[in-house]
Design an enzyme around this catalytic site. Structure first.
Site, PDB file in Angstrom:
ATOM      1  N   PRO A   2     -15.463  58.030  -7.435  1.00  0.00           N
ATOM      2  CA  PRO A   2     -15.868  56.951  -8.318  1.00  0.00           C
ATOM      3  C   PRO A   2     -14.792  55.929  -8.665  1.00  0.00           C
ATOM      4  O   PRO A   2     -13.890  56.218  -9.415  1.00  0.00           O
ATOM      5  CB  PRO A   2     -16.295  57.686  -9.573  1.00  0.00           C
ATOM      6  CG  PRO A   2     -15.564  58.986  -9.547  1.00  0.00           C
ATOM      7  CD  PRO A   2     -15.023  59.197  -8.190  1.00  0.00           C
ATOM      8  N   GLU A   3     -14.889  54.737  -8.136  1.00  0.00           N
ATOM      9  CA  GLU A   3     -14.204  53.590  -8.723  1.00  0.00           C
ATOM     10  C   GLU A   3     -15.322  52.671  -9.211  1.00  0.00           C
ATOM     11  O   GLU A   3     -16.508  53.005  -9.067  1.00  0.00           O
ATOM     12  CB  GLU A   3     -13.267  52.923  -7.722  1.00  0.00           C
ATOM     13  CG  GLU A   3     -12.100  53.843  -7.375  1.00  0.00           C
ATOM     14  CD  GLU A   3     -10.876  53.143  -6.807  1.00  0.00           C
ATOM     15  OE1 GLU A   3     -10.663  51.958  -7.105  1.00  0.00           O
ATOM     16  OE2 GLU A   3     -10.114  53.798  -6.081  1.00  0.00           O
ATOM     17  N   LYS A  52     -15.759  52.162 -15.183  1.00  0.00           N
ATOM     18  CA  LYS A  52     -16.178  53.425 -14.578  1.00  0.00           C
ATOM     19  C   LYS A  52     -17.186  54.155 -15.455  1.00  0.00           C
ATOM     20  O   LYS A  52     -17.447  55.342 -15.245  1.00  0.00           O
ATOM     21  CB  LYS A  52     -14.949  54.299 -14.318  1.00  0.00           C
ATOM     22  CG  LYS A  52     -13.966  53.661 -13.348  1.00  0.00           C
ATOM     23  CD  LYS A  52     -12.658  54.409 -13.285  1.00  0.00           C
ATOM     24  CE  LYS A  52     -11.643  53.632 -12.465  1.00  0.00           C
ATOM     25  NZ  LYS A  52     -10.295  54.199 -12.569  1.00  0.00           N
ATOM     26  N   ARG A 258      -0.694  59.661 -10.610  1.00  0.00           N
ATOM     27  CA  ARG A 258      -1.499  59.565  -9.391  1.00  0.00           C
ATOM     28  C   ARG A 258      -0.617  59.113  -8.245  1.00  0.00           C
ATOM     29  O   ARG A 258       0.370  58.406  -8.456  1.00  0.00           O
ATOM     30  CB  ARG A 258      -2.643  58.547  -9.590  1.00  0.00           C
ATOM     31  CG  ARG A 258      -3.439  58.732 -10.864  1.00  0.00           C
ATOM     32  CD  ARG A 258      -4.185  60.046 -10.880  1.00  0.00           C
ATOM     33  NE  ARG A 258      -5.038  60.144  -9.731  1.00  0.00           N
ATOM     34  CZ  ARG A 258      -6.206  59.510  -9.618  1.00  0.00           C
ATOM     35  NH1 ARG A 258      -6.649  58.776 -10.598  1.00  0.00           N
ATOM     36  NH2 ARG A 258      -6.922  59.643  -8.531  1.00  0.00           N
TER      37      ARG A 258
END
Length: 270
Positions: A2-3, A52, A258
């Site tokens: 999911p972006e 999101k 990340r």
DNA sequence: TCAAGATGATCAG
DNA sequence: TGATCCTCTTGAT
């Protein structure tokens, strides 16, 4: 996966499949039983995304708020519902389709006030027509944090995730460690326009392609890679491989928890 | 069979 | 900054 573009698509698909229908709502996994019961049998008014976040509205004024997190997924299937497979947190059943939600970090029942609070926390979304790039720039220009971190901050910019971060910075030839305050308004406007274009393409195709013939005909076919996420990319998860443009080895480092990917030559720090 | 990692975000310290 | 949560897939053993 999911972006922002994924959520935008999901909202459109949910709206197309269920809007105006009385839907059965349940929680086969058992973790959203009360929330499901509150809207079960009610008419679904529509679904929309912001960054999101996904909001599914019902005619009794309740809203289901979903955030997929890193691993969540929502699948819409045609036909009558099959036996739930795995941990289905939320199931919506309409006349001719059903949707299963799994692994979401958030699935909760909220009202309009809570929805407004969530929206107020978010920065501008490149996919929304009301997205104002100037609001994001105001935050970026005042920050000493690296632009690679600011792009992932949903209160600065909503909807951008790890793939769009790496790829949009590469396309802008901007080093991810460049402090926000060192990014000019002109470069930011160009980066925003590119994100609008890339994410819009993501909505249309359902995948993230950043190496595209109309943008970079020479890179196409040279050593183009279709990444596991289903798109063609310059640097994302290409650590140690040759840059499509200059041949240097793509580097990686952890930023904001990340993995970040960039080409040390094309995105040299100025 | 098991561990690690993955397009995310929050909270405690 | 590190721990934690959520589920599924992939690769190592």
């Amino acid at each position: 996966m999911p972006e922002g573009h994924t959520l935008y698509r999901l909202a459109a698909d949910l709206s197309a499949a269920f809007t105006g229908q009385r839907v059965e709502v349940c929680s086969p996994q058992g973790r959203f039983v009360d929330g499901a019961a509150a809207v079960d049998g009610h008419t679904l008014d529509g679904a929309e995304s912001a960054g999101k976040h996904l909001f599914i509205s019902f005619d009794n004024d309740w809203i289901i708020h979903v955030h997929l997190g890193l691993i969540g997924g929502l699948r819409i299937e045609e036909g009558r519902p099959a036996e739930p497979l795995g941990a289905v947190r939320l199931r919506l059943v309409g006349r001719s389709a059903y949707a299963d939600l799994r692994g979401a970090i958030t699935c909760e029942l909220i009202d309009a006030g809570a929805r407004a609070t969530i929206l107020a926390r978010l920065g501008p979304d490149p996919l929304r027509e009301d997205g104002e790039p100037g609001k994001a720039f105001d935050r970026i220009a005042k920050s000493r944090k690296p632009i690679g971190a600011l792009l992932m901050d949903q209160s600065v910019l909503a909807g951008v995730g790890n793939v769009y971060r790496a790829e949009s910075l590469f396309r802008a030839r901007l080093n991810p460690m460049t402090p926000g305050g060192k990014v000019s308004r002109r470069r930011w406007d160009a980066l925003w326009a590119d994100l609008v274009d890339l994410m819009d393409h993501g909505v249309q195709t359902g995948r993230i392609d950043t190496v595209r013939p109309e943008h970079d005909p020479e890179a196409m076919g040279r050593d183009a890679r279709v990444d596991d996420h289903g798109g063609e990319v310059y640097v994302y998860r290409r650590t140690g491989q040759a840059c499509h443009v200059c041949g240097s080895r793509v580097k990686t480092a952890v930023l904001e928890g990340r993995n970040l990917f960039w080409c040390p030559a094309c995105q040299r720090r100025r």
